[in-house]
Each structure stands twice: as C-alpha cells, then as structure tokens.
Design an enzyme around this catalytic site. Sequence first.
Site, PDB file in Angstrom:
ATOM      1  N   LEU A 159       0.881  -1.184   0.000  1.00  0.00           N
ATOM      2  CA  LEU A 159       0.000   0.000   0.000  1.00  0.00           C
ATOM      3  C   LEU A 159       0.911   1.224   0.000  1.00  0.00           C
ATOM      4  O   LEU A 159       1.770   1.372   0.881  1.00  0.00           O
ATOM      5  CB  LEU A 159      -0.893  -0.003   1.231  1.00  0.00           C
ATOM      6  CG  LEU A 159      -1.650   1.305   1.526  1.00  0.00           C
ATOM      7  CD1 LEU A 159      -2.586   1.673   0.379  1.00  0.00           C
ATOM      8  CD2 LEU A 159      -2.400   1.188   2.846  1.00  0.00           C
ATOM      9  N   ALA A 171      -5.946   6.381   1.158  1.00  0.00           N
ATOM     10  CA  ALA A 171      -5.684   4.995   1.591  1.00  0.00           C
ATOM     11  C   ALA A 171      -6.981   4.216   1.821  1.00  0.00           C
ATOM     12  O   ALA A 171      -7.115   3.090   1.313  1.00  0.00           O
ATOM     13  CB  ALA A 171      -4.825   4.992   2.851  1.00  0.00           C
ATOM     14  N   LEU A 409       6.077 -10.397   3.177  1.00  0.00           N
ATOM     15  CA  LEU A 409       7.242  -9.753   2.558  1.00  0.00           C
ATOM     16  C   LEU A 409       7.227  -8.241   2.791  1.00  0.00           C
ATOM     17  O   LEU A 409       6.163  -7.672   3.001  1.00  0.00           O
ATOM     18  CB  LEU A 409       7.218 -10.044   1.057  1.00  0.00           C
ATOM     19  CG  LEU A 409       7.215 -11.551   0.744  1.00  0.00           C
ATOM     20  CD1 LEU A 409       7.028 -11.757  -0.741  1.00  0.00           C
ATOM     21  CD2 LEU A 409       8.480 -12.209   1.260  1.00  0.00           C
TER      22      LEU A 409
HETATM   23  C1  LIG Z   1     -11.416  -9.476   2.182  1.00  0.00           C
HETATM   24  C2  LIG Z   1     -10.341  -8.720   1.594  1.00  0.00           C
HETATM   25  C3  LIG Z   1      -9.863  -7.475   2.446  1.00  0.00           C
HETATM   26  C4  LIG Z   1      -8.609  -6.790   1.809  1.00  0.00           C
HETATM   27  C5  LIG Z   1      -8.147  -5.543   2.614  1.00  0.00           C
HETATM   28  C6  LIG Z   1      -7.578  -5.908   3.980  1.00  0.00           C
HETATM   29  C7  LIG Z   1      -7.033  -4.648   4.708  1.00  0.00           C
HETATM   30  C8  LIG Z   1      -5.714  -4.170   4.105  1.00  0.00           C
HETATM   31  C9  LIG Z   1      -5.217  -2.922   4.839  1.00  0.00           C
HETATM   32  C10 LIG Z   1      -3.928  -2.366   4.217  1.00  0.00           C
HETATM   33  C11 LIG Z   1      -2.704  -3.220   4.516  1.00  0.00           C
HETATM   34  C12 LIG Z   1      -1.446  -2.535   4.015  1.00  0.00           C
HETATM   35  C13 LIG Z   1      -0.180  -3.338   4.312  1.00  0.00           C
HETATM   36  C14 LIG Z   1       1.002  -2.492   3.944  1.00  0.00           C
HETATM   37  O1  LIG Z   1       1.263  -2.249   2.790  1.00  0.00           O
HETATM   38  S1  LIG Z   1       1.952  -1.789   5.228  1.00  0.00           S
HETATM   39  C15 LIG Z   1       2.941  -0.583   4.390  1.00  0.00           C
HETATM   40  C16 LIG Z   1       2.119   0.711   4.212  1.00  0.00           C
HETATM   41  N1  LIG Z   1       2.834   1.655   3.344  1.00  0.00           N
HETATM   42  C17 LIG Z   1       3.638   2.626   3.816  1.00  0.00           C
HETATM   43  O2  LIG Z   1       3.818   2.808   5.003  1.00  0.00           O
HETATM   44  C18 LIG Z   1       4.327   3.449   2.738  1.00  0.00           C
HETATM   45  C19 LIG Z   1       4.458   4.926   3.110  1.00  0.00           C
HETATM   46  N2  LIG Z   1       3.184   5.494   3.524  1.00  0.00           N
HETATM   47  C20 LIG Z   1       2.176   5.740   2.630  1.00  0.00           C
HETATM   48  O3  LIG Z   1       2.268   5.467   1.444  1.00  0.00           O
HETATM   49  C21 LIG Z   1       0.891   6.320   3.187  1.00  0.00           C
HETATM   50  O4  LIG Z   1       1.185   6.924   4.438  1.00  0.00           O
HETATM   51  C22 LIG Z   1      -0.204   5.247   3.407  1.00  0.00           C
HETATM   52  C23 LIG Z   1      -0.696   4.770   2.031  1.00  0.00           C
HETATM   53  C24 LIG Z   1       0.319   4.086   4.221  1.00  0.00           C
HETATM   54  C25 LIG Z   1      -1.396   5.899   4.146  1.00  0.00           C
HETATM   55  O5  LIG Z   1      -1.856   7.019   3.393  1.00  0.00           O
HETATM   56  P1  LIG Z   1      -1.951   8.467   4.105  1.00  0.00           P
HETATM   57  O6  LIG Z   1      -0.852   8.584   5.098  1.00  0.00           O
HETATM   58  O7  LIG Z   1      -2.041   9.482   3.005  1.00  0.00           O
HETATM   59  O8  LIG Z   1      -3.343   8.420   4.943  1.00  0.00           O
HETATM   60  P2  LIG Z   1      -4.801   8.668   4.358  1.00  0.00           P
HETATM   61  O9  LIG Z   1      -5.202  10.062   4.704  1.00  0.00           O
HETATM   62  O10 LIG Z   1      -4.875   8.288   2.925  1.00  0.00           O
HETATM   63  O11 LIG Z   1      -5.683   7.626   5.190  1.00  0.00           O
HETATM   64  C26 LIG Z   1      -5.597   7.613   6.616  1.00  0.00           C
HETATM   65  C27 LIG Z   1      -6.248   6.324   7.030  1.00  0.00           C
HETATM   66  O12 LIG Z   1      -5.434   5.240   6.563  1.00  0.00           O
HETATM   67  C28 LIG Z   1      -5.055   4.430   7.694  1.00  0.00           C
HETATM   68  N3  LIG Z   1      -3.714   3.870   7.465  1.00  0.00           N
HETATM   69  C29 LIG Z   1      -2.530   4.518   7.520  1.00  0.00           C
HETATM   70  N4  LIG Z   1      -1.514   3.661   7.281  1.00  0.00           N
HETATM   71  C30 LIG Z   1      -2.084   2.442   7.060  1.00  0.00           C
HETATM   72  C31 LIG Z   1      -1.557   1.142   6.759  1.00  0.00           C
HETATM   73  N5  LIG Z   1      -0.219   0.913   6.657  1.00  0.00           N
HETATM   74  N6  LIG Z   1      -2.419   0.101   6.612  1.00  0.00           N
HETATM   75  C32 LIG Z   1      -3.759   0.311   6.759  1.00  0.00           C
HETATM   76  N7  LIG Z   1      -4.332   1.516   7.036  1.00  0.00           N
HETATM   77  C33 LIG Z   1      -3.487   2.571   7.182  1.00  0.00           C
HETATM   78  C34 LIG Z   1      -5.069   5.390   8.874  1.00  0.00           C
HETATM   79  O13 LIG Z   1      -5.176   4.655  10.077  1.00  0.00           O
HETATM   80  C35 LIG Z   1      -6.310   6.206   8.563  1.00  0.00           C
HETATM   81  O14 LIG Z   1      -7.473   5.458   8.860  1.00  0.00           O
HETATM   82  P3  LIG Z   1      -8.257   5.737  10.261  1.00  0.00           P
HETATM   83  O15 LIG Z   1      -7.223   5.530  11.358  1.00  0.00           O
HETATM   84  O16 LIG Z   1      -8.745   7.166  10.185  1.00  0.00           O
HETATM   85  O17 LIG Z   1      -9.360   4.726  10.340  1.00  0.00           O
HETATM   86  C1  LIG Z   2       4.194  -4.607   4.863  1.00  0.00           C
HETATM   87  N1  LIG Z   2       5.383  -5.369   4.877  1.00  0.00           N
HETATM   88  C2  LIG Z   2       5.935  -5.470   6.217  1.00  0.00           C
HETATM   89  C3  LIG Z   2       7.332  -5.965   6.098  1.00  0.00           C
HETATM   90  C4  LIG Z   2       8.177  -4.796   5.642  1.00  0.00           C
HETATM   91  N2  LIG Z   2       9.292  -4.789   6.514  1.00  0.00           N
HETATM   92  C5  LIG Z   2      10.396  -5.688   6.186  1.00  0.00           C
HETATM   93  C6  LIG Z   2       9.350  -3.949   7.638  1.00  0.00           C
HETATM   94  N3  LIG Z   2       8.226  -3.261   8.004  1.00  0.00           N
HETATM   95  C7  LIG Z   2       8.295  -2.457   9.093  1.00  0.00           C
HETATM   96  C8  LIG Z   2       9.511  -2.334   9.788  1.00  0.00           C
HETATM   97  F1  LIG Z   2       9.626  -1.522  10.863  1.00  0.00           F
HETATM   98  C9  LIG Z   2      10.630  -3.076   9.341  1.00  0.00           C
HETATM   99  N4  LIG Z   2      11.809  -3.013   9.947  1.00  0.00           N
HETATM  100  C10 LIG Z   2      12.943  -3.837   9.702  1.00  0.00           C
HETATM  101  C11 LIG Z   2      13.635  -3.059  10.848  1.00  0.00           C
HETATM  102  C12 LIG Z   2      14.705  -2.176  10.251  1.00  0.00           C
HETATM  103  O1  LIG Z   2      15.533  -2.651   9.491  1.00  0.00           O
HETATM  104  N5  LIG Z   2      14.641  -0.857  10.565  1.00  0.00           N
HETATM  105  C13 LIG Z   2      15.619   0.068   9.983  1.00  0.00           C
HETATM  106  C14 LIG Z   2      15.284   0.185   8.545  1.00  0.00           C
HETATM  107  C15 LIG Z   2      16.140  -0.050   7.503  1.00  0.00           C
HETATM  108  N6  LIG Z   2      15.474   0.164   6.357  1.00  0.00           N
HETATM  109  C16 LIG Z   2      14.207   0.500   6.659  1.00  0.00           C
HETATM  110  C17 LIG Z   2      13.132   0.797   5.806  1.00  0.00           C
HETATM  111  C18 LIG Z   2      11.897   1.069   6.397  1.00  0.00           C
HETATM  112  C19 LIG Z   2      11.756   1.029   7.785  1.00  0.00           C
HETATM  113  C20 LIG Z   2      12.849   0.765   8.615  1.00  0.00           C
HETATM  114  N7  LIG Z   2      14.058   0.498   8.025  1.00  0.00           N
HETATM  115  C21 LIG Z   2      12.301  -2.347  11.087  1.00  0.00           C
HETATM  116  N8  LIG Z   2      10.545  -3.875   8.276  1.00  0.00           N
END
Ligand SMILES: CCCCCCCCCCCCCC(=O)SCCNC(=O)CCNC(=O)[C@H](O)C(C)(C)COP(=O)(O)OP(=O)(O)OC[C@H]1O[C@@H](n2cnc3c(N)ncnc32)[C@H](O)[C@@H]1OP(=O)(O)O
Ligand SMILES: CNCCCN(C)c1ncc(F)c(N2CC(C(=O)NCc3cnc4ccccn34)C2)n1
Length: 409
Positions: A159, A171, A409
């Site tokens: 995401l 999101a 992953l």
């Molecule tokens: C049956 C099938 C179901 C399938 C779906 C199952 C669910 C899957 C769920 C997703 C699994 C993902 C697994 C991975 O990839 S985890 C890795 C997530 N990606 C990153 O951290 C990359 C850098 N960050 C960004 O790209 C943005 O900050 C993201 C896109 C993360 C949020 O965009 P933004 O910062 O511009 O915010 P907003 O204004 O659009 O939206 C704010 C709302 O979004 C909620 N939020 C923030 N972060 C996350 C997050 N990591 N999972 C779920 N929700 C999240 C937040 O609590 C708030 O909701 P609420 O607190 O008000 O309620």
């Molecule tokens: C949605 N898939 C979850 C798995 C993605 N994975 C591998 C991940 N998710 C959250 C974390 F907190 C994390 N950590 C590994 C630890 C670490 O190495 N921390 C220093 C560091 C080095 N590079 C990075 C990049 C991003 C964040 C921390 N970083 C913390 N790993």
Amino acid sequence: NNESSIDELSREVQETLSLSQRHKFWETQPVGQFKDLHDANLPEGPIEPPTPISEVKQEPYNLPNLYEWVTCDMSSEDTCAEVYNLLSNNYVEDDENMFRFNYSKEFLRWALHPPGYYKTWHIGVRVKSSKKLVAFITGIPARMRVRSEIVSMAEVNFLCVHKKLRSKRLAPVMIKEVTRRVHLENIWQAAYTAGVVLPTPITSCQYWHRSLNPKKLIDVGFSRLGPRMTMSRTLKLYKLPDSPVTPGFRKMELRDVPAVTRLLRAYLLQFVVAPDLDELDVEHWILPKEDVVDSFVVESPESHEITDLCSFYTLPSSILGHPTHSILKAAYSYYNVATKTPLVQLMNDALIAAKQKDFDVFNALDVMHNETFLKELKYGPGDGKLHYYLYNYRIKNILRPWELGLVLL
Ligand SMILES: CCCCCCCCCCCCCC(=O)SCCNC(=O)CCNC(=O)[C@H](O)C(C)(C)COP(=O)(O)OP(=O)(O)OC[C@H]1O[C@@H](n2cnc3c(N)ncnc32)[C@H](O)[C@@H]1OP(=O)(O)O
Ligand SMILES: CNCCCN(C)c1ncc(F)c(N2CC(C(=O)NCc3cnc4ccccn34)C2)n1
C-alpha cells in the site's frame, strides 16, 4: 522516585489515548475493534458472513476527479518499472527518515505472481492527464490455517500513496477497492502487516538485527558503536567463519521440493496462524531466486534425508542522503525448520551464507522459534515493531509472537 512515576503515568496516558484515538475508516471495517478487546463472548472466526457475488459492488469506488484506476500488469517491464519507482521513492521509511525500502523489480514480480494470482488485485492509481502512477495496493491469494480452520485469504501489501498525495484519505479508498476486487473472487478474509498500530493486531512482533558488516552499519547510522567498544573489538565480535559448518548444508534445488514441503507442512502445524503450503507454493516461495530469496537444506550425508531448511529474502533499503553509501543490503529471515541440526547452528550457517553473499545485516522477527537463537547469535533488538492483522476474522485472544508461523514480505 517522583520522576519515574510521572513518566510511567504519562506513558500509560499516551497508550490509552492512542487506543481511544478515532479510526474513522477502520471503525467501519469488519476487524477487531479496540472497544471489543475484552468481550470474551465474541466468537472466534469470520466477523461478517460472505455476501452473494451479485450483491458485491460491480464498479470501482470513486476516486477524486483527477485520478483513475489502473490494473498493473507486473509482467510488463514498463509497468513493473513504474511500480518500482513509485515504491522506491514513496514506500516505508524508518521513523528518522534515514532509510526507505527498495524492493527490486524481480522481487516484486516474485511477490505478486504466486500460483493462482489475480492480475486485477494489482491496483494502481494514475493521474488522468499525465498518466503518472501515484498510488498502489496489492493482494495475492493465500490459503491460511487459523488453528484448525483452513481459510482462503488475500495477503494485502505494498500500500503506497505518493508523498505529495498524503493525508487526503486516499488509503481508505485503496483498501475498499482491493476489498471489493477480492470479494468478487469470493474471498472474504485477508492478512496483512504494518509498522503502525491499527484496529486490531492479532500479535505484535519485534525486529532483531544481526550485524554482518558492522563498519558500514555504523557509518550509515543503522547501528552505533557499543559502550566501551572500539571498532576493532566490534569487528571481532561479529566475525563469522568463512563457510557453513553443518555437514550436508547446501543450496536448495528443485528436486528437494517434495521433501521440503513435507518438512515445512509438518513444522508449521504447531502454530496458531500459518500458511497451508503445497508443493507448488513451496516451489514458488522457497526455491532460491537470485537476489530475491535464498534457501538451504541439510541433506544427511548418511541417509540423504532432508532434515533441515533455512531461508531468507533480499530486501535492500535506500540510505537517504549519505555521501558514500546508497544501499543497505538486508536479508530477512523467512522460513526455517530444524529437525536434526540445532536451530542455533542452522541459523548461524544462514548468517555465514548471508555474509558470503555480501549482506550488511540479517533481520529476524521474534516469530516461530526465533527467540531461541537471537541473543546467542548476537542479534540486537530493533526499534521497529511489526503488527500482524486479519481482516474479517476474529481471534479470541491476542497471540504471542511464537504462536505465529507467518512471514509476509
Ligand atoms: C477481504 C479482503 C480485504 C482486503 C483488505 C484488507 C485490509 C488491508 C489494509 C492495508 C494493509 C497494508 C499493508 C502495507 O502495505 S503496510 C505498508 C504501508 N505503506 C507505507 O507505510 C508506505 C508509506 N506510507 C504511505 O504510502 C501512506 O502513508 C499510506 C498509504 C500508508 C497511508 O496514506 P496516508 O498517510 O495518506 O493516509 P490517508 O489520509 O490516505 O488515510 C488515513 C487512514 O489510513 C489508515 N492507514 C494509515 N496507514 C495504514 C496502513 N499501513 N495500513 C492500513 N491503514 C493505514 C489510517 O489509520 C487512517 O485510517 P483511520 O485511522 O482514520 O481509520
Ligand atoms: C508490509 N510489509 C511489512 C514488512 C516490511 N518490513 C520488512 C518492515 N516493516 C516495518 C519495519 F519496521 C521493518 N523493519 C525492519 C527493521 C529495520 O531494518 N529498521 C531500519 C530500517 C532499515 N530500512 C528500513 C526501511 C523502512 C523502515 C525501517 N528500516 C524495522 N521492516
């Protein structure tokens, strides 16, 4: 003393506030809600029943006017490059913005093309005018076992919203759209992880790091020189043998798939949540792929039986703004099974193999039996926690990390 009790109190207040903070989107979703945490009467299992496919919303959710949905064909070199660039510049960073994950293109193709994948679950958002990719979310199908139930799920990952489009509530739209497309395939549950706390983790795991190249890790600020430690003492502390010590330790090959599948299936049965892997899954997820995943087996020199497995995946991080280093080469512990070799010896051989492949650090979560070797093999606790979630499936009591047999992953 007075000081510490005030600190303690403020920490408790912070934690309570954080649990009570409004989750305007997540409060609307079929996930464990913080307010239900102590309700022991709620049964374990699906929170909402499936709906007839004909009643699932047939058309995509609305996006803000300037944007359009796009299905990303990861087999296309151009599309895969666009996804790679979006993630490489806008995906997960550490809290101090020193590092950002740099999943490679071949890693993304591996992660998104498992047996039975749906291209329609690889979802992008483009700017209508420029066609620029500005957001992404993915699902892959996974057969999961929760206690004794086999549940078809989607694993949701990657995401990402472009830094310039953050905090616009994009999101939730991405999440609802991937949910809709998963529902259309008659799948009603999902599994995902995040570094952030959302309603409601089934468990929260701790990252541990084992230095392989301590000088570089200190140079780039990943780790610090220990107290009363010199650099030469530090190099000596983390020094490893030049090659693995276990007799019969070798790279996994295609011919090992049946034996490794048997070994892994039997091992994973002990955990509350674990993937239900068949031979095709093992061939995809565990067979070595250069610069993506490495796996090793121990073949008994006498009986030629496959007695042990260790594996790790390659996930480099970009080092942001460092003058001389741009990439941190990190290995992440994947699936390991030790039935004859002591796990600590097997995992030390994994460290040695990773060092031979020039990795800088070996990361492991405290899941499965990992905490039995972390301290002895000189891992240090990381600052990152990884929270595991299930969508539309309630688990009665929060799990301990060692009850989890799942690495995403
Ligand atoms: C049956 C099938 C179901 C399938 C779906 C199952 C669910 C899957 C769920 C997703 C699994 C993902 C697994 C991975 O990839 S985890 C890795 C997530 N990606 C990153 O951290 C990359 C850098 N960050 C960004 O790209 C943005 O900050 C993201 C896109 C993360 C949020 O965009 P933004 O910062 O511009 O915010 P907003 O204004 O659009 O939206 C704010 C709302 O979004 C909620 N939020 C923030 N972060 C996350 C997050 N990591 N999972 C779920 N929700 C999240 C937040 O609590 C708030 O909701 P609420 O607190 O008000 O309620
Ligand atoms: C949605 N898939 C979850 C798995 C993605 N994975 C591998 C991940 N998710 C959250 C974390 F907190 C994390 N950590 C590994 C630890 C670490 O190495 N921390 C220093 C560091 C080095 N590079 C990075 C990049 C991003 C964040 C921390 N970083 C913390 N790993």
